[in-house]
Motif scaffolding. Structure first.
Motif, mmCIF file in Angstrom:
data_model
loop_
_atom_site.group_PDB
_atom_site.id
_atom_site.type_symbol
_atom_site.label_atom_id
_atom_site.label_comp_id
_atom_site.label_asym_id
_atom_site.label_seq_id
_atom_site.Cartn_x
_atom_site.Cartn_y
_atom_site.Cartn_z
ATOM 1 N N ILE A 42 -50.391 75.556 -40.857
ATOM 2 C CA ILE A 42 -51.817 75.367 -40.611
ATOM 3 C C ILE A 42 -52.415 76.721 -40.265
ATOM 4 O O ILE A 42 -52.048 77.330 -39.256
ATOM 5 N N ALA A 43 -53.314 77.222 -41.107
ATOM 6 C CA ALA A 43 -53.998 78.497 -40.857
ATOM 7 C C ALA A 43 -55.352 78.200 -40.211
ATOM 8 O O ALA A 43 -56.204 77.551 -40.812
ATOM 9 N N PHE A 44 -55.542 78.662 -38.980
ATOM 10 C CA PHE A 44 -56.755 78.404 -38.219
ATOM 11 C C PHE A 44 -57.821 79.475 -38.432
ATOM 12 O O PHE A 44 -59.008 79.177 -38.467
ATOM 13 N N ALA A 45 -57.384 80.723 -38.517
ATOM 14 C CA ALA A 45 -58.332 81.834 -38.598
ATOM 15 C C ALA A 45 -57.639 83.057 -39.168
ATOM 16 O O ALA A 45 -56.409 83.128 -39.220
ATOM 17 N N GLN A 46 -58.460 84.031 -39.577
ATOM 18 C CA GLN A 46 -57.912 85.308 -40.025
ATOM 19 C C GLN A 46 -58.818 86.438 -39.563
ATOM 20 O O GLN A 46 -60.017 86.252 -39.367
ATOM 21 N N LEU A 47 -58.217 87.596 -39.365
ATOM 22 C CA LEU A 47 -58.926 88.800 -38.963
ATOM 23 C C LEU A 47 -58.653 89.869 -40.008
ATOM 24 O O LEU A 47 -57.506 90.233 -40.248
ATOM 25 N N TYR B 96 -63.023 84.113 -31.069
ATOM 26 C CA TYR B 96 -62.566 82.827 -30.541
ATOM 27 C C TYR B 96 -62.318 81.854 -31.687
ATOM 28 O O TYR B 96 -63.107 81.782 -32.629
ATOM 29 N N ALA B 97 -61.227 81.089 -31.584
ATOM 30 C CA ALA B 97 -60.955 80.022 -32.551
ATOM 31 C C ALA B 97 -60.328 78.843 -31.828
ATOM 32 O O ALA B 97 -59.404 79.005 -31.026
ATOM 33 N N PHE B 98 -60.815 77.648 -32.134
ATOM 34 C CA PHE B 98 -60.188 76.419 -31.672
ATOM 35 C C PHE B 98 -58.909 76.224 -32.468
ATOM 36 O O PHE B 98 -58.906 76.336 -33.696
ATOM 37 N N VAL B 99 -57.789 75.921 -31.768
ATOM 38 C CA VAL B 99 -56.517 75.721 -32.456
ATOM 39 C C VAL B 99 -55.809 74.430 -32.037
ATOM 40 O O VAL B 99 -54.690 74.164 -32.487
ATOM 41 N N THR C 287 -62.780 85.183 -39.444
ATOM 42 C CA THR C 287 -63.145 83.961 -40.152
ATOM 43 C C THR C 287 -62.323 82.820 -39.579
ATOM 44 O O THR C 287 -61.086 82.868 -39.601
ATOM 45 N N VAL C 288 -63.027 81.813 -39.057
ATOM 46 C CA VAL C 288 -62.365 80.666 -38.438
ATOM 47 C C VAL C 288 -62.548 79.445 -39.339
ATOM 48 O O VAL C 288 -63.673 79.039 -39.615
ATOM 49 N N PHE C 289 -61.437 78.885 -39.775
ATOM 50 C CA PHE C 289 -61.455 77.706 -40.635
ATOM 51 C C PHE C 289 -61.483 76.420 -39.816
ATOM 52 O O PHE C 289 -61.985 75.395 -40.266
ATOM 53 N N SER C 290 -60.929 76.472 -38.612
ATOM 54 C CA SER C 290 -60.708 75.264 -37.808
ATOM 55 C C SER C 290 -61.948 74.716 -37.122
ATOM 56 O O SER C 290 -61.878 73.673 -36.483
ATOM 57 N N HIS C 291 -63.089 75.361 -37.235
ATOM 58 C CA HIS C 291 -64.298 74.841 -36.613
ATOM 59 C C HIS C 291 -64.997 73.804 -37.486
ATOM 60 O O HIS C 291 -65.874 73.085 -37.017
ATOM 61 N N SER C 292 -64.605 73.710 -38.724
ATOM 62 C CA SER C 292 -65.182 72.717 -39.635
ATOM 63 C C SER C 292 -64.844 71.319 -39.130
ATOM 64 O O SER C 292 -63.712 71.048 -38.708
ATOM 65 N N ASP C 293 -65.805 70.431 -39.175
ATOM 66 C CA ASP C 293 -65.570 69.051 -38.753
ATOM 67 C C ASP C 293 -64.538 68.346 -39.629
ATOM 68 O O ASP C 293 -64.024 67.303 -39.246
#
Length: 189
Positions: free
Chosen positions: A178-183, A70-73, A162-168
């Protein structure tokens, strides 16, 4: 009831890292959508408010327990792209005003487009989806955003999400790509 409500909406500690979890894809096929929650097992309540990175990270970890990434986008309608080395990205491409179209990197192939009614991207092993009551999905429709689900082939194995977009501090409104996550494949079966 009041305690649960207060706990759920309480200000959470600042989350400045990346969410990192693992999922398995033994079938070699992934299903992607903004929500896989039509399958009851994947309809997991967030343990904390998802208005903060700490809560997004907690929800992603809870979904990982049922082998869902799961990733917030945000409301960005991203694509899932694959590089020649197999690395998958969930990203919103830069917009090229000169050609009035999205501009993907030359070395990537779009394998899914996500319509973000839930403001999320979720992925799981396609057989996991079927085994838990998900309907068959026509793969010929991928990667068109008008379809709810996209199914595509990957190397069977264990993957690091790896989800980058969960950072405050993550900016979903930044200009350009905009890269949100990678698998990333970490162990082939």
């Amino acid at each position: 009831m009041t305690d649960r409500y207060e706990d759920f909406y309480a200000k959470q500690p600042e989350f400045l890292g990346d969410t990192v979890i693992e999922i398995t894809v033994p079938s070699g096929r992934l299903i992607a959508a903004d929500s896989l929650c039509s399958v009851k097992k994947f309809d997991v309540d967030p343990p904390l408010s998802i208005n903060y990175g700490y809560g997004l990270d907690a929800w992603a970890r809870k979904l990982a327990e049922v082998n869902v990434a799961y990733a917030f986008v945000g409301n960005t309608c991203p694509s899932v792209t694959r590089r020649p080395d197999g690395l998958l990205h969930v990203a919103t491409p830069a917009w090229n005003d000169e050609i009035d179209d999205a501009e993907f990197n030359d070395d990537e192939q779009v394998v899914a487009k996500i319509c973000t009614d839930l403001w999320a991207t979720m992925l799981t092993d396609y057989q996991n989806w079927l085994d838990n009551g998900g309907p068959e999905v026509a793969t010929a429709n991928a990667p068109y955003a008008l379809e709810k689900y996209s199914v595509f082939d990957v190397t069977p194995g264990k993957y690091r999400w790896t989800v980058f977009s969960h950072s405050d501090r993550f900016d979903t409104h930044a200009m350009g790509r905009i890269a949100f996550a990678q698998l990333e494949l970490i162990e082939a079966y």
